[in-house]
Design a protein around this motif. Sequence first.
Motif, PDB file in Angstrom:
ATOM      1  N   LEU A 174       0.794  -1.537   0.220  1.00 17.67           N
ATOM      2  CA  LEU A 174       0.110  -0.124   0.197  1.00 17.67           C
ATOM      3  C   LEU A 174       0.160   1.104   0.269  1.00 17.67           C
ATOM      4  O   LEU A 174       0.532   2.494  -0.543  1.00 17.67           O
ATOM      5  N   ALA A 175       1.316   1.347   0.808  1.00 24.26           N
ATOM      6  CA  ALA A 175       2.692   2.342   0.786  1.00 24.26           C
ATOM      7  C   ALA A 175       3.193   2.376  -0.471  1.00 24.26           C
ATOM      8  O   ALA A 175       3.810   3.734  -1.341  1.00 24.26           O
ATOM      9  N   SER A 176       4.017   1.952  -0.917  1.00 21.09           N
ATOM     10  CA  SER A 176       4.693   1.695  -2.442  1.00 21.09           C
ATOM     11  C   SER A 176       3.755   2.424  -3.050  1.00 21.09           C
ATOM     12  O   SER A 176       4.232   3.449  -4.391  1.00 21.09           O
ATOM     13  N   THR A 177       2.444   1.583  -3.438  1.00 22.86           N
ATOM     14  CA  THR A 177       1.721   2.634  -4.535  1.00 22.86           C
ATOM     15  C   THR A 177       0.894   3.918  -4.229  1.00 22.86           C
ATOM     16  O   THR A 177       1.020   4.598  -4.838  1.00 22.86           O
ATOM     17  N   ILE A 178       0.950   4.440  -2.652  1.00 20.42           N
ATOM     18  CA  ILE A 178       0.353   5.216  -2.543  1.00 20.42           C
ATOM     19  C   ILE A 178       1.778   6.160  -3.109  1.00 20.42           C
ATOM     20  O   ILE A 178       1.255   7.617  -3.899  1.00 20.42           O
TER      21      ILE A 178
ATOM     22  N   ASP B 203       1.891   5.458 -15.660  1.00 20.88           N
ATOM     23  CA  ASP B 203       1.378   6.915 -15.627  1.00 20.88           C
ATOM     24  C   ASP B 203       0.297   6.605 -14.566  1.00 20.88           C
ATOM     25  O   ASP B 203      -0.233   6.191 -13.746  1.00 20.88           O
ATOM     26  N   ARG B 204      -0.508   8.009 -15.101  1.00 22.93           N
ATOM     27  CA  ARG B 204      -2.036   8.225 -13.938  1.00 22.93           C
ATOM     28  C   ARG B 204      -3.062   7.011 -13.808  1.00 22.93           C
ATOM     29  O   ARG B 204      -3.006   6.164 -12.771  1.00 22.93           O
ATOM     30  N   LEU B 205      -2.935   6.537 -15.171  1.00 21.67           N
ATOM     31  CA  LEU B 205      -4.540   4.952 -14.505  1.00 21.67           C
ATOM     32  C   LEU B 205      -3.476   3.577 -14.211  1.00 21.67           C
ATOM     33  O   LEU B 205      -4.404   3.093 -13.122  1.00 21.67           O
ATOM     34  N   ALA B 206      -2.214   3.699 -14.099  1.00 31.26           N
ATOM     35  CA  ALA B 206      -1.948   2.262 -13.506  1.00 31.26           C
ATOM     36  C   ALA B 206      -1.754   2.957 -12.171  1.00 31.26           C
ATOM     37  O   ALA B 206      -1.853   1.880 -11.474  1.00 31.26           O
ATOM     38  N   ALA B 207      -1.202   3.933 -12.000  1.00 37.45           N
ATOM     39  CA  ALA B 207      -1.149   4.037 -10.078  1.00 37.45           C
ATOM     40  C   ALA B 207      -2.589   4.355  -9.860  1.00 37.45           C
ATOM     41  O   ALA B 207      -2.550   3.526  -8.792  1.00 37.45           O
ATOM     42  N   LEU B 208      -3.505   5.567 -10.392  1.00 42.40           N
ATOM     43  CA  LEU B 208      -4.872   4.705  -9.807  1.00 42.40           C
ATOM     44  C   LEU B 208      -5.873   3.277  -9.883  1.00 42.40           C
ATOM     45  O   LEU B 208      -5.830   3.104  -8.539  1.00 42.40           O
ATOM     46  N   MET B 209      -5.167   2.107 -10.737  1.00 41.92           N
ATOM     47  CA  MET B 209      -5.314   0.819 -10.320  1.00 41.92           C
ATOM     48  C   MET B 209      -4.741   0.030  -9.417  1.00 41.92           C
ATOM     49  O   MET B 209      -5.163  -0.323  -8.383  1.00 41.92           O
ATOM     50  N   LEU B 210      -3.532   0.478  -9.045  1.00 44.92           N
ATOM     51  CA  LEU B 210      -2.270   0.084  -7.968  1.00 44.92           C
ATOM     52  C   LEU B 210      -2.408   0.094  -6.678  1.00 44.92           C
ATOM     53  O   LEU B 210      -2.987  -0.037  -5.782  1.00 44.92           O
ATOM     54  N   LEU B 211      -3.283   1.611  -6.250  1.00 41.43           N
ATOM     55  CA  LEU B 211      -3.816   1.982  -5.386  1.00 41.43           C
ATOM     56  C   LEU B 211      -5.310   1.551  -5.296  1.00 41.43           C
ATOM     57  O   LEU B 211      -5.467   0.520  -3.494  1.00 41.43           O
TER      58      LEU B 211
ATOM     59  N   GLY C 137     -13.444  16.137  -4.700  1.00 43.63           N
ATOM     60  CA  GLY C 137     -12.899  17.053  -5.937  1.00 43.63           C
ATOM     61  C   GLY C 137     -11.288  17.382  -6.912  1.00 43.63           C
ATOM     62  O   GLY C 137     -10.942  17.312  -7.535  1.00 43.63           O
ATOM     63  N   PRO C 138      -9.885  16.982  -5.246  1.00 41.43           N
ATOM     64  CA  PRO C 138      -9.246  15.835  -5.969  1.00 41.43           C
ATOM     65  C   PRO C 138      -9.442  15.109  -6.667  1.00 41.43           C
ATOM     66  O   PRO C 138      -8.660  14.866  -7.794  1.00 41.43           O
ATOM     67  N   ILE C 139     -10.287  14.493  -6.782  1.00 36.52           N
ATOM     68  CA  ILE C 139     -10.380  12.757  -7.281  1.00 36.52           C
ATOM     69  C   ILE C 139     -10.155  13.152  -8.515  1.00 36.52           C
ATOM     70  O   ILE C 139     -10.723  12.481  -9.485  1.00 36.52           O
ATOM     71  N   SER C 140     -12.424  13.860  -8.514  1.00 31.22           N
ATOM     72  CA  SER C 140     -12.083  14.265  -9.669  1.00 31.22           C
ATOM     73  C   SER C 140     -11.374  15.419 -10.555  1.00 31.22           C
ATOM     74  O   SER C 140     -10.985  14.401 -12.112  1.00 31.22           O
ATOM     75  N   ALA C 141     -10.246  15.488 -10.360  1.00 29.50           N
ATOM     76  CA  ALA C 141      -9.057  16.585 -11.301  1.00 29.50           C
ATOM     77  C   ALA C 141      -8.201  15.376 -11.472  1.00 29.50           C
ATOM     78  O   ALA C 141      -7.697  15.272 -12.254  1.00 29.50           O
ATOM     79  N   PHE C 142      -7.656  14.607 -10.674  1.00 25.82           N
ATOM     80  CA  PHE C 142      -6.860  13.401 -10.694  1.00 25.82           C
ATOM     81  C   PHE C 142      -7.435  12.569 -12.423  1.00 25.82           C
ATOM     82  O   PHE C 142      -6.739  11.819 -13.012  1.00 25.82           O
ATOM     83  N   THR C 143      -9.168  12.269 -11.857  1.00 26.90           N
ATOM     84  CA  THR C 143      -9.362  11.078 -13.228  1.00 26.90           C
ATOM     85  C   THR C 143      -9.469  12.428 -14.322  1.00 26.90           C
ATOM     86  O   THR C 143      -9.701  11.025 -15.317  1.00 26.90           O
TER      87      THR C 143
END
Length: 506
Positions: free
Chosen positions: A42-46, A76-84, A473-479
């Motif tokens: 979990l720490a590594s995905t963060i 990239d952002r998509l891979a990081a999001l799925m990992l988290l 807000g932050p989650i929507s900005a990230f997506t």
Amino acid sequence: MNHWLIAPILIPLLGGIVQVFIGYAPISLRRTLAMITTVLLLASTIVLTVLASDDSYRVYAFGNWQPPFGIVLVLDRLAALMLLVTAVLAFFCHLYSIHRADEGSRQFHALFLFQLMGLNIAFLTGDLFNLFVAFEVLLIASYGLLMHGGGTVRTVPGLHYVVLNLAGSALFLISVGMIYSVTGTLNMADLAVKVAQVRGDDVFLVQAGGMMLLVVFALKAAVLPLCFWLPKAYASATAPVAALFAIMTKVGIYAILRVYTLIFGASAGPLANLGMDWLFPIALVTLAMGVIGALGAEKLRTLIAWQVIISVGTLLAAIGLGSEEGTSAALFYLINTTWIVGGLFLVADMVARQRGSAADGIVTAPRMHNRTFLSVLFLLGSVAAAGLPPLSGFFAKLLILKAATPGLAMAWLWGVLLVGSFVTVIAYSRAGSIVFWRNVSGHIAETEKLTLPITVAAGSLIGLSVVIVLLAGPISAFTDATAAQLHDADAYIQILQTPMVGGKES
């Protein structure tokens, strides 16, 4: 070369190997080491999510082979999001499992960690063949997890699951072989270049391979008519396994997003938007089928398993819009539905522990212990899953509705999604009223106490629906940024120019 990219693969791999060799050690030791491994993951995905937030692509090339040669991992952002999303879900599922759910097999924790390794390889790989390898790793581990606990109640659904996925694996190999025979590569960035250059009769071969690949991903995602294996398989699995499996269908959806926006996207020449004309209507039919199944469910776990299919249909309908707005809304909804469905599986198991022989059946029974606490958790989870305000599911579905542009597609999406949400509310209301409020005389003699690990695990996953609202807000900005990055295929192709060790990259 950024070595953080191998952490989500290396951590569960090493943790799983340790678990294999300490299978006869005291269970307290195995549990402690397993939880430490999951926390480190979990720490590594963060860390990787923070790194990916600068919109750049990071590449890790095994053996220092310049892409498209060799094995590459791409962040990239998509891979990081799925990992988290996966790591958060896995942490709470693992926490729940240490309350007796891991006692059916000495290798439960090893299989659990190998499953996570396979999932993380799938999200990070930049190569179609290694995506196949990732599927095989996570599927082999999932076979063992699905059978965990034994009994014919798990064996028969597990057999269906195994046979269908073996057929899907064979089809996967055939399809990538067809694509490779024309393009000479399976690196995704290189395929994005080569597929756009295909002409003549080769177009039909690549088209056939691409459509077969879409069928494989649809099977992994449980899209109609390839979804009927899922309710029995998920409903028969142990609670932490079923909760973890909430991310399994999202692997198929991730693969569709990655492959059919990058390789067969708008710039793929004659093969542009391959199969996307079919995606939207099939998604709506899948959603409708999930709603019907939920309405007729006889057990809480079966109801939640049908909710998985509802979420698949909803996700693919948003993706099928073919716009950045639709993709962003789908990703927001993916976060919500993965965590909430996982939490609901845990809540259903807690209910079953408190109702004696009635278990999680949607039937009347004597009043259960801890009814108030469990009913509140079920209510919150149901509201978030069905998409009612003020929880996260409402905002997720609102974003999907807003993503549709005026026209026939908008009319179908609004109609099916709104009617489906209404019927889903009815399904959850029926289940909740019967299980929690329509009690009969009598008492339940023996029940299991709700210990701290299972209470925290289930409560936290359900409580994330509130966290998502607070951080909307932050989650929507990230997506939004993730969707924009995903639809920019040219930027992904630039990883072919990434300098290796000895160059300028750090």
